[in-house]
Design an enzyme around this catalytic site. Structure first.
Site, PDB file in Angstrom:
ATOM      1  N   CYS A  83       0.835  -1.192   0.000  1.00  0.00           N
ATOM      2  CA  CYS A  83       0.000   0.000   0.000  1.00  0.00           C
ATOM      3  C   CYS A  83       0.879   1.256   0.000  1.00  0.00           C
ATOM      4  O   CYS A  83       1.603   1.481  -0.952  1.00  0.00           O
ATOM      5  CB  CYS A  83      -1.001  -0.030   1.160  1.00  0.00           C
ATOM      6  N   HIS A 187      -3.792  -4.843  -0.372  1.00  0.00           N
ATOM      7  CA  HIS A 187      -3.384  -5.357   0.945  1.00  0.00           C
ATOM      8  C   HIS A 187      -3.390  -6.887   0.930  1.00  0.00           C
ATOM      9  O   HIS A 187      -4.462  -7.494   1.038  1.00  0.00           O
ATOM     10  CB  HIS A 187      -4.341  -4.854   2.024  1.00  0.00           C
ATOM     11  N   GLU A 189      -2.609  -8.847   3.263  1.00  0.00           N
ATOM     12  CA  GLU A 189      -3.082  -9.343   4.559  1.00  0.00           C
ATOM     13  C   GLU A 189      -4.605  -9.311   4.658  1.00  0.00           C
ATOM     14  O   GLU A 189      -5.180  -9.920   5.567  1.00  0.00           O
ATOM     15  CB  GLU A 189      -2.438  -8.540   5.703  1.00  0.00           C
TER      16      GLU A 189
END
Length: 207
Positions: A83, A187, A189
């Protein structure tokens, strides 16, 4: 294998660390210590918030940028920016004025232009990731669907640095890559199986 997850006050470190462990990382060191970064086998730079605030936080750690440059560009350690951590690879960011970036991949970070009133900014939620060149990031980045959350986007000077694209009222860069450096706008995650697979490939990556 030691992985340094850089803590400069600008990332959702807990989520990223958990995702890296879920992807197979055994020794994740969340750190603001340049000495740990210099000794790491791999480096991850997360980032949440504005380009200006993130840059300020990174440069505020004495010796950190120098340690990153030494380990990545001299030592050849694989590097992943996430990001705003990806955006910081640029020459400069234009969020809240012009702010110097790392300059590892030439280009600038600009506000997403609203080309259609139906297009919402920030670009938030799940979107497709399509490959930007024949061999993006040495096979690290693959096509799929990932989770995005950003209002600014990276515009590289050289098309060859684009590893993947997404579409939000027009093409936006989803990933950049050069040598042993890769950055993703999405992202991992938060991208479930797609994100964990990318992180797993990063752990095995030998650029």
């Amino acid at each position: 294998m030691t992985l340094a997850l850089i803590d400069y006050g600008a990332g959702n470190l807990h989520s990223v660390a958990n995702a890296l462990r879920a992807a197979g990382a055994e020794d994740v060191k969340t750190t603001a210590d340049p000495a740990v970064v210099r000794a790491a086998d791999r480096i991850v730079l997360p980032g949440v918030g504005s380009f200006k605030a993130c840059a300020k936080g990174l440069w505020a750690i004495p010796g950190m940028v120098e340690a990153m440059n030494e380990r990545v560009h001299v030592g050849g350690a694989p590097f992943l920016g996430i990001c705003v951590g990806m955006q910081l690879l640029a020459t400069r960011g234009l969020e809240h004025g012009s702010t110097k970036g790392l300059g590892w991949i030439a280009g600038e970070v600009r506000l997403i232009e609203r080309t259609d009133p139906a297009i919402k900014i920030p670009h938030m939620g799940w979107n497709d990731v399509s490959l930007g060149r024949k061999d993006p990031a040495h096979g690290l980045v693959e096509a799929g669907e990932a989770y995005f959350l950003h209002s600014y986007h990276f515009v590289p000077d050289e098309g060859q640095d684009v590893a993947a694209m997404t579409d939000h009222g027009g093409g936006l860069v989803a990933a950049v890559a050069r040598d042993n450096v890769v950055g993703v706008q999405f992202h991992p995650e938060k991208s479930q199986a797609f994100g964990l697979a990318l992180l797993s490939r990063f752990l095995d990556w030998k650029p």
